[in-house]
Structure formats: C-alpha cells, structure tokens
Design a protein around this motif. Structure first.
Motif, short mmCIF file in Angstrom:
data_model
loop_
_atom_site.label_atom_id
_atom_site.label_comp_id
_atom_site.label_asym_id
_atom_site.label_seq_id
_atom_site.Cartn_x
_atom_site.Cartn_y
_atom_site.Cartn_z
N MET A 55 -4.76 -4.69 6.87
CA MET A 55 -3.93 -3.51 6.65
C MET A 55 -3.21 -3.10 7.94
N GLN A 56 -3.90 -3.28 9.06
CA GLN A 56 -3.24 -2.98 10.34
C GLN A 56 -2.08 -3.94 10.59
N LEU A 57 -2.27 -5.20 10.23
CA LEU A 57 -1.20 -6.18 10.40
C LEU A 57 -0.01 -5.83 9.50
N LEU A 58 -0.28 -5.45 8.28
CA LEU A 58 0.79 -5.03 7.38
C LEU A 58 1.53 -3.82 7.92
N PRO B 230 1.28 4.95 -1.49
CA PRO B 230 1.43 4.54 -0.09
C PRO B 230 2.03 3.14 0.04
N MET B 231 2.79 2.94 1.09
CA MET B 231 3.31 1.62 1.43
C MET B 231 3.80 1.66 2.87
N PHE B 232 3.94 0.47 3.45
CA PHE B 232 4.40 0.35 4.83
C PHE B 232 5.87 -0.06 4.90
N GLY B 233 6.38 -0.67 3.83
CA GLY B 233 7.74 -1.16 3.84
C GLY B 233 7.86 -2.51 4.54
N VAL B 234 7.10 -3.49 4.05
CA VAL B 234 7.11 -4.82 4.65
C VAL B 234 8.04 -5.74 3.85
N LYS B 235 8.95 -6.41 4.52
CA LYS B 235 9.83 -7.35 3.85
C LYS B 235 9.00 -8.51 3.29
N ILE B 236 9.41 -9.01 2.13
CA ILE B 236 8.67 -10.11 1.51
C ILE B 236 8.62 -11.32 2.42
N GLY B 237 9.71 -11.58 3.14
CA GLY B 237 9.74 -12.70 4.07
C GLY B 237 8.69 -12.59 5.15
N ASP C 104 -6.89 -3.48 -4.49
CA ASP C 104 -7.60 -2.22 -4.75
C ASP C 104 -7.22 -1.09 -3.79
N THR C 105 -6.48 -1.41 -2.72
CA THR C 105 -6.05 -0.35 -1.80
C THR C 105 -5.03 0.58 -2.44
N GLY C 106 -4.28 0.08 -3.43
CA GLY C 106 -3.23 0.89 -4.03
C GLY C 106 -1.97 0.95 -3.18
N ASN C 107 -1.98 0.27 -2.04
CA ASN C 107 -0.80 0.20 -1.17
C ASN C 107 0.15 -0.87 -1.72
N SER C 108 1.41 -0.51 -1.92
CA SER C 108 2.37 -1.41 -2.57
C SER C 108 2.49 -2.76 -1.86
N ASP C 109 2.57 -2.74 -0.54
CA ASP C 109 2.69 -3.98 0.21
C ASP C 109 1.44 -4.84 0.07
N ALA C 110 0.29 -4.20 0.14
CA ALA C 110 -0.98 -4.92 0.04
C ALA C 110 -1.16 -5.50 -1.36
N MET D 27 7.56 -4.01 -9.72
CA MET D 27 7.36 -5.26 -9.00
C MET D 27 5.92 -5.75 -9.12
N ILE D 28 5.01 -4.82 -9.27
CA ILE D 28 3.61 -5.19 -9.44
C ILE D 28 3.34 -5.60 -10.89
N SER D 29 3.83 -4.80 -11.83
CA SER D 29 3.60 -5.12 -13.25
C SER D 29 4.43 -6.30 -13.71
N GLY D 30 5.60 -6.51 -13.09
CA GLY D 30 6.49 -7.58 -13.53
C GLY D 30 6.38 -8.86 -12.73
N CYS D 31 5.74 -8.82 -11.58
CA CYS D 31 5.61 -10.02 -10.74
C CYS D 31 4.15 -10.31 -10.38
N THR D 32 3.54 -9.40 -9.64
CA THR D 32 2.20 -9.62 -9.11
C THR D 32 1.18 -9.93 -10.20
#
Length: 229
Positions: free
Chosen positions: A1-4, A24-31, A52-58, A87-92
């Motif tokens: 999570m710190q890396l993200l 919550p989210m950090f705003g990490v580019k997919i790349g 399970d964190t609920g963070n979008s990026d994670a 993006m989570i329901s349609g991809c992840t």
C-alpha cells in the motif's frame, strides 16, 4: 500500500473520479501498476488482501495478480458484491471470475441480478469467457439465447449493463465461430447503444464495425490467451 501511495498523483485521481471512481484511492496509472504486478505475481493471499482494502488502486491491482481458478465461489461472490465502481465490476471481477471452472454458471446467475454492478460483472465475465475458451467448451445454445435476449432488452436495461451487453455481442461476433453470424445480425438490430459515460470522452463502440475490425478479414479472430489489460 505504501508503494501504491508513492505512485499516485492528484491528476490521475481526478481523472478516475470523473470516470466514477470513489475514495479511497491514490490515483495510480495502470501503466505504473504493471511493474508491481511482476513483483507480486503468484501471491494469491496478497491479492485477496489488496482487494479487501477497498482502495480502488489496490482492488484493480488485485485483479491483475489473483488467479481466479484458485478462488472459491464464495470469494468471487464477495468480490462482486464489494465492487466499488464500474472498472472493478466490469474488469477486475470478470478477469478472475472467467478463470473459475464454473465461470459460465456464475456469470449466468449474475446477469439476472437487479443490482447494476453485479449484472455488469455477469455480462463482462461471459465476454471474457468467450474470448479465451475454445468453442467446443462453450454452451453455445445458452449464449445464442443471450444474444436474442440482448436484442429484446438492451434498450430498457440499466445504463452500464447496456455497455456490458454490447461488449458481449462484440465478443461473440469476434471469437465464437458458431455465433459469428448471429452476433453480426444482433449488432445490426441493436444499432447505436446509448450509455451515460459521465464527464468523460468515452464512447460506446459500434458493435458491428468493431467485430469486423477485430476479425481482421478472418471468419473469427483467434482466441486470446487472457483477458487482462
């Protein structure tokens, strides 16, 4: 999570928010997630913790790492119910669900859900399945019936479900030889699909032209090795 967190940016966060991502989210580019995937690939337990964190990026990262064939159906149900945005329901969720041995059975249950995100996951899982599994392993009659259903119901169904249905038509027309002609016919009947994409420039692909382009002159396109991106 710190890396993200170290990879996030306010600009990317605002972009994701316009697409519907919640905190919550950090705003990490997919790349920027791809190098992290290489570091933790195969760590199933970590992937489950990330989701399970609920963070979008994670959560998105979890879908790039987790092996859906190793997940229990109860875990997939928890993931689909916990999806926080499209993006989570349609991809992840579909990425991992499509790898489960019971993927089609699970997806057929989800497409009938009155809850929009779950129905989206169902249609997207089916789209993933048809793009990777050999035709002789697919329930062609059931998929054929779903194409008929889409033609009849896509105009009156929920917003994001319309997008996922349209993608299912594209998937069948692109990758499934026994359904190739019917999918093209369905695409013509459907025509342009209206979906509210929020404050973005995203557009709904025209199914017929997308299928033809994806086939690249072949009767159908070769199956994909996986559906993640």
């Amino acid at each position: 999570m710190q890396l993200l967190a170290s990879k996030g940016s306010e600009q990317t966060k605002q972009t994701y928010k316009r697409h519907g991502a919640p905190e919550p989210m950090f705003g990490v580019k997919i790349g920027d997630l791809k190098p992290i995937v290489k570091q933790i690939k195969g760590d199933q337990a970590l992937a489950m913790q990330l989701y399970d964190t609920g963070n979008s990026d994670a959560m998105y990262l979890a879908g790039l790492v987790a092996d859906g064939s190793k997940m229990k159906r109860a875990e997939l149900e928890r993931w689909v119910k916990g999806a926080t945005w499209h993006m989570i329901s349609g991809c992840t969720v579909p990425w991992v669900a499509a790898e489960h041995p019971d993927a089609v059975e699970i997806a057929l249950k989800w497409v009938d859900s009155p809850k929009e995100p779950i129905a989206v996951s169902g249609w997207a899982t089916l789209s993933s399945v048809v793009s990777v599994r050999p035709d002789d392993e697919l329930p062609i009659k059931q998929l054929d019936a779903l194409l008929t259903r889409i033609v009849k119901t896509i105009r009156t169904t929920q917003n994001r479900v319309r997008y996922a249905m349209n993608n299912f038509v594209i998937g069948c027309g692109t990758y499934v030889a026994p359904l190739a002609d019917k999918a093209i016919a369905a695409a013509r009947k459907i025509g342009h699909v209206e979906v509210d994409m929020g404050q973005t420039d995203c557009q709904v692909p025209d199914a017929e032209s997308y299928i033809v382009k994806s086939r690249r002159g072949l009767p159908v396109a070769p199956k994909r090795k996986n559906t993640r991106c």
